[in-house]
Design an enzyme around this catalytic site. Structure first.
Site, PDB file in Angstrom:
ATOM      1  N   HIS A  10       3.701  -3.542   1.550  1.00 26.36           N
ATOM      2  CA  HIS A  10       3.135  -4.563   0.666  1.00 26.36           C
ATOM      3  C   HIS A  10       4.214  -5.573   0.248  1.00 26.36           C
ATOM      4  CE1 HIS A  10       0.044  -1.347  -0.747  1.00 26.36           C
ATOM      5  NE2 HIS A  10      -0.617  -2.234  -0.036  1.00 26.36           N
ATOM      6  N   LYS A  41     -13.389   2.737  -7.098  1.00 28.85           N
ATOM      7  CA  LYS A  41     -12.572   3.504  -6.168  1.00 28.85           C
ATOM      8  C   LYS A  41     -11.732   4.479  -6.989  1.00 28.85           C
ATOM      9  CE  LYS A  41      -9.402   1.850  -2.730  1.00 28.85           C
ATOM     10  NZ  LYS A  41      -9.028   0.672  -1.927  1.00 28.85           N
ATOM     11  N   ARG A  61      -2.425  -4.540   9.791  1.00 34.54           N
ATOM     12  CA  ARG A  61      -1.693  -3.510  10.523  1.00 34.54           C
ATOM     13  C   ARG A  61      -2.367  -3.310  11.868  1.00 34.54           C
ATOM     14  NH1 ARG A  61      -2.122   0.232   5.436  1.00 34.54           N
ATOM     15  NH2 ARG A  61      -3.941  -1.101   5.429  1.00 34.54           N
ATOM     16  N   SER A 119      -0.921   3.112   1.361  1.00 28.38           N
ATOM     17  CA  SER A 119      -0.819   3.805   0.070  1.00 28.38           C
ATOM     18  C   SER A 119      -1.409   5.206   0.196  1.00 28.38           C
ATOM     19  CB  SER A 119      -1.573   3.031  -1.015  1.00 28.38           C
ATOM     20  OG  SER A 119      -1.036   1.746  -1.171  1.00 28.38           O
TER      21      SER A 119
HETATM   22  P1  ADP Z   1      -7.101  -2.937  -0.457  1.00 32.20           P
HETATM   23  O1  ADP Z   1      -7.555  -1.759  -1.227  1.00 32.20           O
HETATM   24  O2  ADP Z   1      -7.632  -4.237  -0.941  1.00 32.20           O
HETATM   25  O3  ADP Z   1      -7.146  -2.806   1.046  1.00 32.20           O
HETATM   26  P2  ADP Z   1      -4.279  -2.351  -0.409  1.00 32.20           P
HETATM   27  O4  ADP Z   1      -3.446  -2.259  -1.644  1.00 32.20           O
HETATM   28  O5  ADP Z   1      -4.502  -1.090   0.337  1.00 32.20           O
HETATM   29  O6  ADP Z   1      -5.578  -3.062  -0.866  1.00 32.20           O
HETATM   30  O7  ADP Z   1      -3.653  -3.432   0.589  1.00 32.20           O
HETATM   31  C1  ADP Z   1      -3.526  -4.784   0.232  1.00 32.20           C
HETATM   32  C2  ADP Z   1      -3.264  -5.598   1.492  1.00 32.20           C
HETATM   33  O8  ADP Z   1      -2.009  -5.226   2.053  1.00 32.20           O
HETATM   34  C3  ADP Z   1      -4.281  -5.424   2.608  1.00 32.20           C
HETATM   35  O9  ADP Z   1      -4.448  -6.670   3.241  1.00 32.20           O
HETATM   36  C4  ADP Z   1      -3.614  -4.446   3.528  1.00 32.20           C
HETATM   37  O10 ADP Z   1      -4.071  -4.601   4.867  1.00 32.20           O
HETATM   38  C5  ADP Z   1      -2.170  -4.875   3.399  1.00 32.20           C
HETATM   39  N1  ADP Z   1      -1.233  -3.797   3.733  1.00 32.20           N
HETATM   40  C6  ADP Z   1      -1.211  -2.541   3.271  1.00 32.20           C
HETATM   41  N2  ADP Z   1      -0.195  -1.833   3.803  1.00 32.20           N
HETATM   42  C7  ADP Z   1       0.455  -2.674   4.651  1.00 32.20           C
HETATM   43  C8  ADP Z   1       1.570  -2.547   5.546  1.00 32.20           C
HETATM   44  N3  ADP Z   1       2.207  -1.387   5.688  1.00 32.20           N
HETATM   45  N4  ADP Z   1       1.941  -3.639   6.264  1.00 32.20           N
HETATM   46  C9  ADP Z   1       1.246  -4.799   6.134  1.00 32.20           C
HETATM   47  N5  ADP Z   1       0.191  -4.981   5.333  1.00 32.20           N
HETATM   48  C10 ADP Z   1      -0.213  -3.941   4.598  1.00 32.20           C
END
Ligand code: ADP
Length: 163
Positions: free
Chosen positions: A18, A42, A91, A129
């Site tokens: 992130h 969630k 990803r 996460s």
């Molecule tokens: P959500 O619950 O909205 O998917 P997240 O906190 O899981 O939110 O992720 C926020 C954003 O960051 C999303 O666009 C997700 O694809 C991106 N993201 C999460 N992990 C990574 C990573 N390792 N590399 C690149 N982008 C990521």
């Protein structure tokens, strides 16, 4: 005119994947607002306050990144802060379908907001996460995958749960 983008997510908790996206977004925009979604439908490990304060702690050295919690429609949050774009990270192929659907829906709701996708860097391509929480719950090593304050917060959370 200042070009502002919102990088929204649940950030439960923030990972180095992130952080990489947020920092790279500052190369494209003058200001990046990390929007931490309340998402009460969630099951989150950390409360909204905890997630916001962890992200804030991690990005405090980046003067063009701000952190705010929000609830309600993302496009409303984006326009209320004068932002012109939504930043999302991509990803694997598995992210594509959901992101595609979300970006089309957001476009339908507010036509003048663009969604910009940044590709993950190879180092963090496998990182989510969810997987971090699974490893941390089993006391596995997550060093280098999340910022040290997040690592500490996870350790505290799971040692409370174990006690
Ligand atoms: P959500 O619950 O909205 O998917 P997240 O906190 O899981 O939110 O992720 C926020 C954003 O960051 C999303 O666009 C997700 O694809 C991106 N993201 C999460 N992990 C990574 C990573 N390792 N590399 C690149 N982008 C990521």
């Amino acid at each position: 005119m200042e070009r502002i983008a919102v990088y929204p997510g649940t950030f439960d908790p923030l990972t180095n994947g992130h952080l990489d996206i947020a920092v790279r977004a500052t190369k494209l925009f003058d200001r990046v607002i990390i929007g931490v979604a309340e998402e009460n439908y969630k099951e989150n490990l950390f409360t909204l306050e905890e997630r916001v304060s962890l992200v804030r702690e991690v990005v405090k050295g980046y003067e063009r990144i701000e952190v705010m919690g929000f609830s309600g429609l993302l496009v409303d949050f984006v326009s209320s802060h004068g932002a012109i774009a939504i930043v999302r990270g991509l990803r694997a192929v598995s992210d594509f379908e959901y992101e595609f659907q979300m970006s089309l829906m957001n476009k339908k709701l507010k036509e003048d907001i663009e969604t910009v996708f940044l590709m993950t860097c190879s180092e963090y391509a496998f990182l989510s996460s969810r997987i971090i929480k699974q490893i941390a719950a089993l006391n596995g090593c997550i060093e280098g995958l999340v910022p040290p304050v997040v690592e500490e917060a996870l350790r505290r959370k799971f040692s409370q749960a174990r006690a």
